[in-house]
Scaffold this active site. Structure first.
Site, PDB file in Angstrom:
ATOM      1  N   ASP A  66       0.825  -1.212   0.000  1.00 21.30           N
ATOM      2  CA  ASP A  66       0.000   0.000   0.000  1.00 21.30           C
ATOM      3  C   ASP A  66       0.854   1.255   0.000  1.00 21.30           C
ATOM      4  O   ASP A  66       2.077   1.191   0.148  1.00 21.30           O
ATOM      5  CB  ASP A  66      -0.955  -0.018   1.205  1.00 21.30           C
ATOM      6  CG  ASP A  66      -0.263  -0.449   2.504  1.00 21.30           C
ATOM      7  OD1 ASP A  66       0.976  -0.382   2.571  1.00 21.30           O
ATOM      8  OD2 ASP A  66      -0.966  -0.843   3.447  1.00 21.30           O
ATOM      9  N   ASN A 135      -7.387  -2.834  14.362  1.00 22.30           N
ATOM     10  CA  ASN A 135      -8.797  -3.109  14.052  1.00 22.30           C
ATOM     11  C   ASN A 135      -8.942  -4.300  13.103  1.00 22.30           C
ATOM     12  O   ASN A 135     -10.007  -4.523  12.539  1.00 22.30           O
ATOM     13  CB  ASN A 135      -9.474  -1.864  13.457  1.00 22.30           C
ATOM     14  CG  ASN A 135      -8.823  -1.412  12.141  1.00 22.30           C
ATOM     15  OD1 ASN A 135      -7.894  -2.054  11.658  1.00 22.30           O
ATOM     16  ND2 ASN A 135      -9.323  -0.326  11.582  1.00 22.30           N
ATOM     17  N   HIS A 137      -7.222  -4.767  10.269  1.00 22.46           N
ATOM     18  CA  HIS A 137      -6.999  -4.521   8.840  1.00 22.46           C
ATOM     19  C   HIS A 137      -5.714  -5.182   8.364  1.00 22.46           C
ATOM     20  O   HIS A 137      -4.796  -5.432   9.133  1.00 22.46           O
ATOM     21  CB  HIS A 137      -7.055  -3.024   8.499  1.00 22.46           C
ATOM     22  CG  HIS A 137      -5.863  -2.197   8.885  1.00 22.46           C
ATOM     23  ND1 HIS A 137      -5.988  -0.938   9.431  1.00 22.46           N
ATOM     24  CD2 HIS A 137      -4.531  -2.421   8.775  1.00 22.46           C
ATOM     25  CE1 HIS A 137      -4.772  -0.443   9.634  1.00 22.46           C
ATOM     26  NE2 HIS A 137      -3.878  -1.316   9.252  1.00 22.46           N
ATOM     27  N   GLU A 142      -9.607  -1.765   5.447  1.00 21.32           N
ATOM     28  CA  GLU A 142     -10.260  -1.487   6.715  1.00 21.32           C
ATOM     29  C   GLU A 142     -11.493  -2.382   6.885  1.00 21.32           C
ATOM     30  O   GLU A 142     -11.948  -3.000   5.917  1.00 21.32           O
ATOM     31  CB  GLU A 142     -10.682  -0.009   6.757  1.00 21.32           C
ATOM     32  CG  GLU A 142      -9.507   0.976   6.665  1.00 21.32           C
ATOM     33  CD  GLU A 142      -8.712   1.110   7.972  1.00 21.32           C
ATOM     34  OE1 GLU A 142      -8.611   0.135   8.735  1.00 21.32           O
ATOM     35  OE2 GLU A 142      -8.198   2.217   8.213  1.00 21.32           O
TER      36      GLU A 142
HETATM   37  C1  GLP Z   1      -0.420   0.214   8.506  1.00 21.26           C
HETATM   38  C2  GLP Z   1      -0.021  -0.622   7.289  1.00 21.26           C
HETATM   39  C3  GLP Z   1      -0.285  -2.090   7.521  1.00 21.26           C
HETATM   40  C4  GLP Z   1       0.324  -2.506   8.837  1.00 21.26           C
HETATM   41  C5  GLP Z   1      -0.300  -1.720   9.964  1.00 21.26           C
HETATM   42  C6  GLP Z   1       0.183  -2.100  11.331  1.00 21.26           C
HETATM   43  O1  GLP Z   1      -1.772   0.395   8.573  1.00 21.26           O
HETATM   44  N1  GLP Z   1      -0.738  -0.211   6.109  1.00 21.26           N
HETATM   45  O2  GLP Z   1       0.248  -2.846   6.446  1.00 21.26           O
HETATM   46  O3  GLP Z   1       0.114  -3.886   9.038  1.00 21.26           O
HETATM   47  O4  GLP Z   1       0.017  -0.352   9.724  1.00 21.26           O
HETATM   48  O5  GLP Z   1       1.362  -1.427  11.621  1.00 21.26           O
HETATM   49  P1  GLP Z   1       2.288  -1.739  12.860  1.00 21.26           P
HETATM   50  O6  GLP Z   1       2.990  -2.999  12.510  1.00 21.26           O
HETATM   51  O7  GLP Z   1       3.223  -0.566  12.917  1.00 21.26           O
HETATM   52  O8  GLP Z   1       1.426  -1.852  14.038  1.00 21.26           O
END
Ligand code: GLP
Length: 252
Positions: A66, A135, A137, A142
């Site tokens: 993304d 959440n 995702h 989402e």
């Molecule tokens: C963002 C990214 C996700 C990732 C998420 C969790 O939303 N788009 O791909 O999994 O963050 O991030 P973290 O690992 O920093 O908690």
């Protein structure tokens, strides 16, 4: 679905890195799906150690999950920058073979279609590295994202915007509210999926993804339908899984 629990984030990353390295050993032209976020960082650091010790990823291709919409690729917090810093350079990937969705494109739909075509042209993703949002995702899919969704522009939830605000500490600079993300269907098309989650704050999302109902309300729960998924967790992220789920393969 397999669940592998390690004592801490570093051990979790090392364990996941060995899974990626063994896939690359079997297939030097591996097509890797790469995630941003803090969870996969120990994995990338362990993999970088293996690269320095001789693991050759120079023939691999990578596709990021993304990118924020409307953020210039040169911005230090754009996923273009994060992937270049945390993945491409330390893993010694060929920068021309590392792809990130074009979140700055004037025509987001065309950019999304082009990204799907590029993944297809590469032969599809062999191994997708994933994190998980608090959440539930995956990528930026989402709650409410359908199982068959493909790469598209999405609005981020207030919770995700709040979670990501730590990367945008300057109050003069707004936290991005939209993103271009691979869809749930795009992610599920990967032949193998490795999800990394660490920390107590991920425990609920992990429990719902692994053992809850398969529902668009928790996009990561769609992973239960995939034939080859491994969750690499630390003790705290695994803390709300029942002991049965922890020691036995789920849906295996
Ligand atoms: C963002 C990214 C996700 C990732 C998420 C969790 O939303 N788009 O791909 O999994 O963050 O991030 P973290 O690992 O920093 O908690």
């Amino acid at each position: 679905m397999r669940i592998i629990v390690s004592p801490d984030p570093v051990a979790t990353g090392a364990s996941a890195a060995h899974a990626v390295a063994s896939a690359a050993d079997h297939r030097p032209d591996l097509v890797l799906g790469v995630a941003t976020g803090s969870s996969p960082q120990p994995l990338y650091r362990s993999l970088a150690i293996l690269v320095r010790a001789g693991l050759d990823l120079s023939s691999a291709t990578a596709f990021a999950l993304d990118e924020y919409a409307g953020l210039a690729p040169e911005h230090p917090q754009s996923y273009h920058s994060v992937i270049a810093r945390d993945v491409t350079a330390p893993l010694r990937l060929d920068p021309d073979s590392v792809h990130v969705p074009d979140g700055a494109a004037a025509d987001a739909d065309a950019a999304a279609e082009a990204y799907e075509r590029a993944i297809t042209r590469a032969g599809g993703v062999d191994l997708q590295i994933l994190g998980i949002g608090t959440n539930g995702h995956i990528g930026f899919n989402e709650p409410g994202s359908p199982a068959d969704s493909r790469t598209r522009i999405v609005d981020l939830t207030a919770r995700t915007i709040a979670d990501n605000s730590r990367f945008f500490p300057d109050p003069a600079e707004p936290v991005p509210t939209r993103a271009l993300t691979q869809g749930v269907g795009t992610i599920l098309a990967a032949r193998r999926i490795v999800l990394v989650a660490t920390g107590e704050h991920k425990a609920e999302a992990v429990a719902r993804a692994v053992a809850g109902p398969v529902t668009a309300a928790v996009p990561a729960s769609f992973l239960q339908r995939h034939p080859d998924v491994t969750f690499f967790l630390d003790e705290t992220a695994a803390s709300r899984l029942s002991p049965t789920v922890r020691v036995q393969p789920v849906n295996a």
